[in-house]
Design an enzyme around this catalytic site. Structure first.
Site, PDB file in Angstrom:
ATOM      1  N   GLY A  41     -55.137   2.175  -8.752  1.00 43.33           N
ATOM      2  CA  GLY A  41     -55.572   3.562  -8.673  1.00 43.33           C
ATOM      3  C   GLY A  41     -57.072   3.662  -8.525  1.00 43.33           C
ATOM      4  O   GLY A  41     -57.830   2.934  -9.190  1.00 43.33           O
ATOM      5  N   GLY A  43     -58.728   6.885  -8.439  1.00 42.69           N
ATOM      6  CA  GLY A  43     -59.232   8.194  -8.820  1.00 42.69           C
ATOM      7  C   GLY A  43     -60.406   8.035  -9.758  1.00 42.69           C
ATOM      8  O   GLY A  43     -61.040   6.977  -9.817  1.00 42.69           O
ATOM      9  N   LEU A  44     -60.721   9.068 -10.519  1.00 41.97           N
ATOM     10  CA  LEU A  44     -61.907   8.999 -11.368  1.00 41.97           C
ATOM     11  C   LEU A  44     -61.798   7.898 -12.413  1.00 41.97           C
ATOM     12  O   LEU A  44     -62.753   7.154 -12.635  1.00 41.97           O
ATOM     13  CB  LEU A  44     -62.141  10.349 -12.037  1.00 41.97           C
ATOM     14  N   ALA A  45     -60.642   7.755 -13.063  1.00 41.25           N
ATOM     15  CA  ALA A  45     -60.502   6.718 -14.086  1.00 41.25           C
ATOM     16  C   ALA A  45     -60.525   5.332 -13.461  1.00 41.25           C
ATOM     17  O   ALA A  45     -61.287   4.452 -13.880  1.00 41.25           O
ATOM     18  CB  ALA A  45     -59.218   6.931 -14.885  1.00 41.25           C
ATOM     19  N   ARG A 339     -54.043  27.166 -21.367  1.00 39.69           N
ATOM     20  CA  ARG A 339     -53.106  27.275 -20.253  1.00 39.69           C
ATOM     21  C   ARG A 339     -51.673  27.519 -20.694  1.00 39.69           C
ATOM     22  O   ARG A 339     -50.943  28.286 -20.067  1.00 39.69           O
ATOM     23  CB  ARG A 339     -53.193  26.008 -19.395  1.00 39.69           C
ATOM     24  N   HIS A 410     -48.414  21.192 -13.383  1.00 37.53           N
ATOM     25  CA  HIS A 410     -49.759  20.744 -13.008  1.00 37.53           C
ATOM     26  C   HIS A 410     -50.119  19.362 -13.546  1.00 37.53           C
ATOM     27  O   HIS A 410     -50.440  18.470 -12.784  1.00 37.53           O
ATOM     28  CB  HIS A 410     -50.768  21.781 -13.501  1.00 37.53           C
ATOM     29  N   GLU A 434     -54.978  10.117 -16.682  1.00 39.29           N
ATOM     30  CA  GLU A 434     -53.754  10.875 -16.900  1.00 39.29           C
ATOM     31  C   GLU A 434     -52.541   9.986 -17.123  1.00 39.29           C
ATOM     32  O   GLU A 434     -51.527  10.442 -17.667  1.00 39.29           O
ATOM     33  CB  GLU A 434     -53.505  11.800 -15.700  1.00 39.29           C
ATOM     34  N   LEU A 450     -61.075  15.711 -15.926  1.00 38.35           N
ATOM     35  CA  LEU A 450     -62.173  14.950 -15.332  1.00 38.35           C
ATOM     36  C   LEU A 450     -62.992  14.270 -16.423  1.00 38.35           C
ATOM     37  O   LEU A 450     -63.460  13.143 -16.249  1.00 38.35           O
ATOM     38  CB  LEU A 450     -63.063  15.883 -14.500  1.00 38.35           C
TER      39      LEU A 450
END
Length: 649
Positions: A41, A43-45, A339, A410, A434, A450
């Site tokens: 992965g 992504g950010l992580a 949320r 989400h 996540e 984030l």
């Protein structure tokens, strides 16, 4: 029952992370070159971790399901990233961010992990500014902040409505530097299909499929980091990218990693409503819009019918005939409640017959007051790209007509179980972002995804993985010609061959839509015992039908998107059942998990702290066998556990 060791350091909460770093094991620079790490992965992580570990001197192999790390789903995050810098001087502190996060998660997160997240949040902003991330700024030049749900302070840093994209470009720059330097090797268009665990029980490699050639490849390493995002696409319609999936985590689960709190999924209240049966995904409208937008429905059902018939425009409904229901029910937080609270309130209004739009499954998000107060140009500067996106999709001008929004799947708060070091119960298997369960409890506050991804990648995993790897320097390179690699590769190939040989009549998407409906109807915003029991039976029947009737055209030897989707759906059909089982066993309401049998007279979530204040970590016991539930007790020593209240400060 299995005793769970979360490895939380001793000592005062505010000193735990400092104490850990001061006593961790280290690897000297020369020895780092002897250690291989696999990161799944970008992504950010994953991207931040790969860049950081590469810069430290480790040999990193990073795998990306897209054609570029810049396309990771982190790019889709819009509204912002939290940090406790207190630039607005409105009373924020590290402790307040920690407390808001624990409270927002309905007291179902591990205290030590959440405090560390709040503690390192300020470093993230400094890091990203140094990378050139173009955060919004005040006229004076200071970084700007705005508010998000579940907080009474403004702590969210943002780059208009494209914060995730800008942060990802920062991480991509750091990653690219290490790729050019040679410390990181990038493998694009690869999907992890299995985890390799050795006889000694350690994670030592992965099996991946080259999505261009179809070739099955094997890679070995001293440790594996999964940073593959969440599993929201089990519902078919979600705000997740189409390639976002839970397969890497699920494959690890079937190799022995525990899956924690799978029933905790987030319903985002601010999404463009479903508009047809041919959609493949839903579109998120940033929570930041709730800073200036007001949410309402008509008080009179006659007005709803008039709007549907075209006899009345929503902007012409007078103030006295509007129900600003969040402001009415939660006066202290108003439109900025968390949320899960906002989503259930929207559902309640729509279920009561006050929903708008052709389907009745929508509420209004109105910017008229903000435009009158601030001017159109100010609103355009803050949210212009979001307004443009809405108009392109809906063909309606949100500057003149209220937006229509409705909750949608989400984010996944559940994920693979990890300890304080972000290591799973399989030694050598680490999980970031996540894909793990650790920081958000039963509900994630906006702008915290984030924060967690970059916290894990830049400031936690480089320490904790090194602590694990310190005694691996004498192991030598991990060979991939072992029986464990042979068996894992054979299992992957057999699974692919089994799917290709069914040659049925049902498309993958048709079967996935049916799973999505089961999940949304029974394991969605509201759940009950009867519905969950039905969901389990229906999913089991659908899984049997999938393996008898699915049709996967083409060949496995090359690009085959239908095969990719079929492999993921096979996992979703198992994961969906586990989610329903977890929701069924948890006889309480907490955060995103709302059992209709357990609610207050006002319709709010009713927790059962006496019986369910634990992390539910599920252990695989075999196909078609009930999984084993392991429990990690949650202890709160630094905050008062109480019923969430967003009606008063």
């Amino acid at each position: 029952m299995t005793k769970i060791d979360s490895k939380i350091p001793a000592g005062p909460l505010a000193e735990k992370w400092t104490h850990y770093k001061e006593h961790q094991n280290l690897v000297n620079p020369a020895n780092k070159r002897k250690i291989d790490i696999i990161v799944i992965g970008t992504g950010l992580a994953g991207g931040a971790a790969a860049a950081s570990l590469g810069e430290l001197g480790f040999n990193v192999k990073v795998f990306c399901i897209q054609d570029s790390p810049r396309r990771a789903h982190s790019i889709a995050a819009q509204g912002g990233i939290n940090a406790a810098k207190n630039y607005p001087n409105d009373g924020d502190t590290v402790y307040r961010l920690f407390y808001d996060t624990i409270k927002g998660g309905d007291y179902r997160a591990r205290e030590a992990n959440v405090y560390r997240l709040a503690e390192v949040s300020n470093n993230i902003i400094d890091q990203c500014v140094a990378q050139g991330v173009p955060f919004a700024r005040e006229y004076s030049g200071y970084l700007a902040n705005r508010s998000f749900g579940g907080a009474l302070v403004s702590r969210t840093f943002y780059a208009r409505g494209q914060t995730g994209q800008q942060l990802l470009l920062g991480a991509y720059g750091a990653l690219s530097k290490e790729i050019k330097r040679g410390s990181v090797k990038l493998y694009t268009r690869r999907e992890m299909l299995d985890l390799v665990v050795t006889g000694e029980g350690k994670a030592r490699g992965v099996i991946v499929r080259n999505l261009f050639t179809g070739e099955i490849e094997r890679y070995g390493a001293h440790a594996v980091l999964l940073a593959t995002g969440g599993y929201g696409n089990v519902y078919f319609l979600s705000t997740n990218a189409m390639t976002s999936n839970g397969s890497a985590a699920w494959r690890a689960y079937k190799r022995g990693a525990w899956f924690a709190n799978p029933c905790y999924v987030q319903i985002h209240p601010t999404c463009i409503p479903v508009h047809g049966s041919y959609q493949s995904k839903l579109t998120l409208m940033s929570e930041s819009l709730r800073n200036d937008g007001r949410i309402w429905v008509p008080k009179n059902k006659e007005d709803i019918e008039k709007v549907r018939s075209g006899a009345l425009k929503p902007k012409d409904i007078p103030e006295e005939n509007r129900d600003y229901y969040l402001e009415r029910r939660y006066p202290a937080f108003g439109n900025l409640v968390p949320r899960d609270v906002a989503s259930r309130a929207a559902k309640e209004r729509c279920d009561a017959g006050y929903g708008v739009g052709n389907t009745g499954l929508a509420v209004y998000l109105d910017f008229k007051d903000a435009i009158d107060r601030l001017g159109k140009e100010v609103i355009k500067a803050r949210y212009g790209n979001l307004f443009d996106m809405y108009e392109r999709i809906v063909d309606d001008n949100p500057y003149e007509t209220p937006m229509m929004i409705y909750p949608a799947i989400h984010y996944s708060m559940g994920g693979l179980w990890v300890d304080y070091e972000l290591q799973s119960n399989i030694p050598g298997l680490f999980v970031g972002g996540e894909a793990n369960f650790s920081d958000h409890g039963a509900n994630r506050l906006g702008a915290s995804a984030l924060m967690q991804g970059l916290s894990d990648g830049y400031f936690v995993l480089p320490y904790t993985m090194q602590n694990y790897l310190a005694d691996q320097i004498t192991v030598g390179a991990i060979p991939t010609n072992t029986p464990e690699f042979d068996a894992a590769e054979k299992a992957v190939k057999d699974r692919i061959q089994k799917l290709m040989s069914v040659n049925g009549t049902e498309t993958v998407d048709a079967l996935h839509k049916r799973l999505g409906l089961i999940m949304w109807d029974h394991v969605g915003m509201a759940r009950n015992k009867e519905g969950l029991e039905k969901a389990i039976k229906d999913i089991q029947a659908l899984r049997k039908e999938f393996w008898e009737k699915v049709r996967v055209p083409g060949s496995p030897d090359g690009i085959n998107i239908e095969l990719e989707k079929a492999l993921r759906l096979a996992d979703f059909l198992e994961l969906g059942e586990l989610m329903a089982r977890d929701a069924l066993h948890r006889e309480e309401s907490a955060g995103g998990h709302f059992r209709e049998e357990f609610q207050t007279p006002e319709g709010e979530a009713l927790r059962n702290d006496k019986d369910y204040m634990y992390v539910g970590a599920w252990e695989y016991t075999g196909d078609d066998k009930e999984p084993k539930l392991n429990k990690e007790e949650l202890k709160y020593e630094n905050i008062e556990v109480k019923t969430r209240n967003y009606k008063t400060a």
